[in-house]
Design a protein around this motif. Structure first.
Motif, PDB file in Angstrom:
ATOM      1  N   VAL A 101       0.808  -1.230   0.000  1.00  0.00           N
ATOM      2  CA  VAL A 101       0.000   0.000   0.000  1.00  0.00           C
ATOM      3  C   VAL A 101       0.845   1.286   0.000  1.00  0.00           C
ATOM      4  CG1 VAL A 101      -2.169  -0.903   0.936  1.00  0.00           C
ATOM      5  CG2 VAL A 101      -0.322  -0.311   2.510  1.00  0.00           C
ATOM      6  N   VAL A 102       1.980   1.262   0.671  1.00  0.00           N
ATOM      7  CA  VAL A 102       2.853   2.448   0.687  1.00  0.00           C
ATOM      8  C   VAL A 102       3.386   2.687  -0.719  1.00  0.00           C
ATOM      9  CG1 VAL A 102       4.993   3.425   1.609  1.00  0.00           C
ATOM     10  CG2 VAL A 102       3.518   2.065   3.093  1.00  0.00           C
ATOM     11  N   GLY A 103       3.880   1.608  -1.325  1.00  0.00           N
ATOM     12  CA  GLY A 103       4.403   1.689  -2.686  1.00  0.00           C
ATOM     13  C   GLY A 103       3.328   2.125  -3.672  1.00  0.00           C
ATOM     14  N   GLY A 104       2.126   1.618  -3.491  1.00  0.00           N
ATOM     15  CA  GLY A 104       1.025   1.934  -4.398  1.00  0.00           C
ATOM     16  C   GLY A 104       0.706   3.426  -4.374  1.00  0.00           C
ATOM     17  N   LEU A 105       0.636   3.980  -3.176  1.00  0.00           N
ATOM     18  CA  LEU A 105       0.293   5.406  -3.071  1.00  0.00           C
ATOM     19  C   LEU A 105       1.441   6.274  -3.593  1.00  0.00           C
ATOM     20  CD1 LEU A 105      -1.597   5.260   0.337  1.00  0.00           C
ATOM     21  CD2 LEU A 105      -2.592   5.659  -1.912  1.00  0.00           C
ATOM     22  N   ASN A 106       2.680   5.827  -3.401  1.00  0.00           N
ATOM     23  CA  ASN A 106       3.819   6.571  -3.958  1.00  0.00           C
ATOM     24  C   ASN A 106       3.810   6.495  -5.483  1.00  0.00           C
ATOM     25  OD1 ASN A 106       4.946   7.607  -1.624  1.00  0.00           O
ATOM     26  ND2 ASN A 106       6.122   5.752  -1.224  1.00  0.00           N
ATOM     27  N   ALA A 107       3.519   5.320  -6.020  1.00  0.00           N
ATOM     28  CA  ALA A 107       3.491   5.138  -7.475  1.00  0.00           C
ATOM     29  C   ALA A 107       2.437   6.066  -8.088  1.00  0.00           C
ATOM     30  CB  ALA A 107       3.201   3.680  -7.830  1.00  0.00           C
ATOM     31  N   LYS A 108       1.317   6.190  -7.391  1.00  0.00           N
ATOM     32  CA  LYS A 108       0.224   7.039  -7.907  1.00  0.00           C
ATOM     33  C   LYS A 108       0.684   8.499  -8.043  1.00  0.00           C
ATOM     34  CE  LYS A 108      -4.527   7.809  -8.114  1.00  0.00           C
ATOM     35  NZ  LYS A 108      -5.558   7.025  -8.755  1.00  0.00           N
ATOM     36  N   LYS A 109       1.560   8.927  -7.107  1.00  0.00           N
ATOM     37  CA  LYS A 109       2.070  10.308  -7.165  1.00  0.00           C
ATOM     38  C   LYS A 109       3.081  10.470  -8.291  1.00  0.00           C
ATOM     39  CE  LYS A 109       1.907  10.857  -2.204  1.00  0.00           C
ATOM     40  NZ  LYS A 109       2.836  10.406  -1.200  1.00  0.00           N
ATOM     41  N   LEU A 110       3.795   9.373  -8.609  1.00  0.00           N
ATOM     42  CA  LEU A 110       4.921   9.475  -9.553  1.00  0.00           C
ATOM     43  C   LEU A 110       4.563   9.114 -10.992  1.00  0.00           C
ATOM     44  CD1 LEU A 110       7.496   7.757  -7.205  1.00  0.00           C
ATOM     45  CD2 LEU A 110       7.556  10.149  -7.922  1.00  0.00           C
ATOM     46  N   LEU A 111       3.596   8.232 -11.153  1.00  0.00           N
ATOM     47  CA  LEU A 111       3.262   7.758 -12.502  1.00  0.00           C
ATOM     48  C   LEU A 111       1.861   8.216 -12.872  1.00  0.00           C
ATOM     49  CD1 LEU A 111       4.540   4.067 -12.225  1.00  0.00           C
ATOM     50  CD2 LEU A 111       5.679   5.930 -13.430  1.00  0.00           C
ATOM     51  N   LYS A 112       1.777   8.909 -13.968  1.00  0.00           N
ATOM     52  CA  LYS A 112       0.507   9.482 -14.426  1.00  0.00           C
ATOM     53  C   LYS A 112      -0.540   8.379 -14.634  1.00  0.00           C
ATOM     54  CE  LYS A 112      -0.865  12.604 -18.147  1.00  0.00           C
ATOM     55  NZ  LYS A 112      -1.787  11.774 -18.869  1.00  0.00           N
ATOM     56  N   ASP A 113      -1.759   8.648 -14.222  1.00  0.00           N
ATOM     57  CA  ASP A 113      -2.919   7.784 -14.478  1.00  0.00           C
ATOM     58  C   ASP A 113      -2.865   6.409 -13.813  1.00  0.00           C
ATOM     59  OD1 ASP A 113      -4.128   9.752 -16.059  1.00  0.00           O
ATOM     60  OD2 ASP A 113      -3.005   9.102 -17.825  1.00  0.00           O
ATOM     61  N   THR A 114      -2.052   6.285 -12.751  1.00  0.00           N
ATOM     62  CA  THR A 114      -1.980   4.994 -12.042  1.00  0.00           C
ATOM     63  C   THR A 114      -3.350   4.632 -11.454  1.00  0.00           C
ATOM     64  OG1 THR A 114       0.323   5.356 -11.450  1.00  0.00           O
ATOM     65  CG2 THR A 114      -0.894   3.779 -10.094  1.00  0.00           C
ATOM     66  N   VAL A 115      -3.751   3.385 -11.639  1.00  0.00           N
ATOM     67  CA  VAL A 115      -5.018   2.895 -11.081  1.00  0.00           C
ATOM     68  C   VAL A 115      -4.693   1.949  -9.931  1.00  0.00           C
ATOM     69  CG1 VAL A 115      -7.121   1.592 -11.568  1.00  0.00           C
ATOM     70  CG2 VAL A 115      -6.181   3.119 -13.316  1.00  0.00           C
ATOM     71  N   LEU A 116      -5.280   2.228  -8.767  1.00  0.00           N
ATOM     72  CA  LEU A 116      -4.989   1.428  -7.573  1.00  0.00           C
ATOM     73  C   LEU A 116      -6.117   0.429  -7.302  1.00  0.00           C
ATOM     74  CD1 LEU A 116      -3.787   4.281  -5.139  1.00  0.00           C
ATOM     75  CD2 LEU A 116      -2.364   2.754  -6.512  1.00  0.00           C
ATOM     76  N   ILE A 117      -5.769  -0.847  -7.254  1.00  0.00           N
ATOM     77  CA  ILE A 117      -6.768  -1.904  -7.005  1.00  0.00           C
ATOM     78  C   ILE A 117      -6.374  -2.672  -5.743  1.00  0.00           C
ATOM     79  CG2 ILE A 117      -7.898  -3.964  -7.951  1.00  0.00           C
ATOM     80  CD1 ILE A 117      -7.037  -2.937 -10.782  1.00  0.00           C
ATOM     81  N   PHE A 118      -7.286  -2.721  -4.781  1.00  0.00           N
ATOM     82  CA  PHE A 118      -7.015  -3.417  -3.519  1.00  0.00           C
ATOM     83  C   PHE A 118      -7.803  -4.723  -3.484  1.00  0.00           C
ATOM     84  CE2 PHE A 118      -7.256  -4.413   0.961  1.00  0.00           C
ATOM     85  CZ  PHE A 118      -6.043  -3.958   1.475  1.00  0.00           C
ATOM     86  N   ILE A 119      -7.119  -5.808  -3.164  1.00  0.00           N
ATOM     87  CA  ILE A 119      -7.782  -7.113  -3.099  1.00  0.00           C
ATOM     88  C   ILE A 119      -8.146  -7.424  -1.638  1.00  0.00           C
ATOM     89  CG2 ILE A 119      -7.623  -9.566  -3.710  1.00  0.00           C
ATOM     90  CD1 ILE A 119      -7.303  -7.698  -6.156  1.00  0.00           C
ATOM     91  N   ASP A 120      -9.424  -7.659  -1.413  1.00  0.00           N
ATOM     92  CA  ASP A 120      -9.936  -7.951  -0.062  1.00  0.00           C
ATOM     93  C   ASP A 120     -10.107  -9.454   0.147  1.00  0.00           C
ATOM     94  OD1 ASP A 120     -10.377  -5.453   1.249  1.00  0.00           O
ATOM     95  OD2 ASP A 120     -12.080  -5.082  -0.086  1.00  0.00           O
ATOM     96  N   PRO A 121      -9.789  -9.935   1.357  1.00  0.00           N
ATOM     97  CA  PRO A 121     -10.087 -11.343   1.683  1.00  0.00           C
ATOM     98  C   PRO A 121     -11.540 -11.473   2.132  1.00  0.00           C
ATOM     99  CG  PRO A 121      -8.983 -10.290   3.533  1.00  0.00           C
ATOM    100  CD  PRO A 121      -9.142  -9.229   2.463  1.00  0.00           C
ATOM    101  N   PRO A 122     -12.155 -12.647   1.990  1.00  0.00           N
ATOM    102  CA  PRO A 122     -13.534 -12.814   2.468  1.00  0.00           C
ATOM    103  C   PRO A 122     -13.629 -12.589   3.985  1.00  0.00           C
ATOM    104  CG  PRO A 122     -12.883 -14.657   1.076  1.00  0.00           C
ATOM    105  CD  PRO A 122     -11.653 -13.853   1.325  1.00  0.00           C
ATOM    106  N   SER A 123     -12.580 -12.955   4.725  1.00  0.00           N
ATOM    107  CA  SER A 123     -12.538 -12.746   6.181  1.00  0.00           C
ATOM    108  C   SER A 123     -11.096 -12.914   6.640  1.00  0.00           C
ATOM    109  CB  SER A 123     -13.409 -13.784   6.891  1.00  0.00           C
ATOM    110  OG  SER A 123     -12.834 -15.083   6.704  1.00  0.00           O
ATOM    111  N   ILE A 124     -10.828 -12.471   7.863  1.00  0.00           N
ATOM    112  CA  ILE A 124      -9.472 -12.649   8.417  1.00  0.00           C
ATOM    113  C   ILE A 124      -9.185 -14.146   8.581  1.00  0.00           C
ATOM    114  CG2 ILE A 124      -8.098 -12.348  10.533  1.00  0.00           C
ATOM    115  CD1 ILE A 124      -8.115  -9.854   8.899  1.00  0.00           C
ATOM    116  N   GLU A 125     -10.196 -14.891   8.995  1.00  0.00           N
ATOM    117  CA  GLU A 125     -10.013 -16.338   9.199  1.00  0.00           C
ATOM    118  C   GLU A 125      -9.582 -17.007   7.891  1.00  0.00           C
ATOM    119  OE1 GLU A 125     -12.796 -14.649  10.168  1.00  0.00           O
ATOM    120  OE2 GLU A 125     -12.247 -14.587  12.298  1.00  0.00           O
ATOM    121  N   GLU A 126     -10.237 -16.625   6.800  1.00  0.00           N
ATOM    122  CA  GLU A 126      -9.908 -17.208   5.493  1.00  0.00           C
ATOM    123  C   GLU A 126      -8.494 -16.784   5.056  1.00  0.00           C
ATOM    124  OE1 GLU A 126     -11.176 -19.435   3.506  1.00  0.00           O
ATOM    125  OE2 GLU A 126     -10.098 -19.005   1.640  1.00  0.00           O
ATOM    126  N   LEU A 127      -8.130 -15.543   5.393  1.00  0.00           N
ATOM    127  CA  LEU A 127      -6.787 -15.052   5.048  1.00  0.00           C
ATOM    128  C   LEU A 127      -5.721 -15.896   5.763  1.00  0.00           C
ATOM    129  CD1 LEU A 127      -5.154 -12.745   3.643  1.00  0.00           C
ATOM    130  CD2 LEU A 127      -5.257 -11.530   5.813  1.00  0.00           C
TER     131      LEU A 127
END
Ligand code: ADP
Ligand code: 5GP
Length: 188
Positions: A101-127
């Motif tokens: 996430v840190v890298g993603g937000l930095n990339a968004k500042k540095l690279l034009k038109d960066t699209v950020l996609i976050f993958i969620d787990p169904p639950s912590i237990e499943e993770l």
């Protein structure tokens, strides 16, 4: 079609690597950036393909030389995106960055038109179940990865898209639809 960077982030074990592998298979025009890391290779990982594995000294030299677009230290290791590949690639096509996430937000500042996609787990237990089942982490590494989940989930609010990885095929299709939608938007 626009040539833009797509960042895939999410907690360790959520399925980022699995999703990215499927995306590359389904769309051969997509290419993944290969990161540099100081962490040790896991069995089955391929040097130069999964990561570029370097010592801490070498990584620090790369930082000093300005070779890294972004980097972050987590899970007792340094991880960074080599600048040259990503910048060259964006002249010809889109690129996938599977980074934290840190890298993603930095990339968004540095690279034009960066699209950020976050993958969620169904639950912590499943993770936890997925991480344990993968069987690649020591007790200590597992603990470090689970300790960071709260922070990552907090940062997800700044992401453009959130995709639930419940059923793998469905999640892959959803990410692919996002990529196609964004690539086909009008650029300036
Ligand atoms: P990450 O790259 O986010 O750390 P991985 O891609 O290595 O995660 O996936 C962690 C484990 O979870 C792997 O064993 C993978 O096969 C499994 N996995 C991924 N997606 C799913 C899913 N939708 N349902 C069940 N297991 C999954
Ligand atoms: P792992 O050790 O499980 O391969 O990766 C740990 C974390 O580091 C994951 O969240 C992964 O996305 C992130 N990561 C991998 N490469 C990079 C990178 O180049 N930069 C940043 N900031 N994070 C990275």
């Amino acid at each position: 079609m626009r040539n833009i960077p797509f960042v895939i982030s999410g907690p360790s074990g959520v399925g980022k690597g699995t999703i990215v592998k499927a995306l590359l298979k389904k769309d051969p025009t997509l290419v993944e950036s290969v990161s540099m890391t100081t962490r040790a290779p896991r069995p089955g990982e391929v040097s130069g393909k999964t990561y570029i594995y370097v010592t801490k000294e070498e990584f620090e030299k790369r930082i000093r030389d300005g070779d890294l677009l972004e980097y972050d230290e987590h899970f007792s290791g340094l991880y960074g995106t080599p600048r040259s590949f990503v910048e060259a690639r964006l002249k010809e096509g889109s690129v996938i960055l599977e980074i934290d996430v840190v890298g993603g937000l930095n990339a968004k500042k540095l690279l034009k038109d960066t699209v950020l996609i976050f993958i969620d787990p169904p639950s912590i237990e499943e993770l936890v179940e997925r991480l344990k089942k993968r069987g690649t982490e020591s007790e200590q590494a597992l603990r470090e990865r689970l300790q960071r989940v709260k922070y990552e989930v907090h940062m997800r609010e700044q992401y453009d898209y959130k995709v639930l990885n419940d059923d793998l095929d469905r999640a892959v299709e959803e990410v692919l639809a996002i990529i196609n939608k964004e690539r086909n938007k009008e650029g300036d």
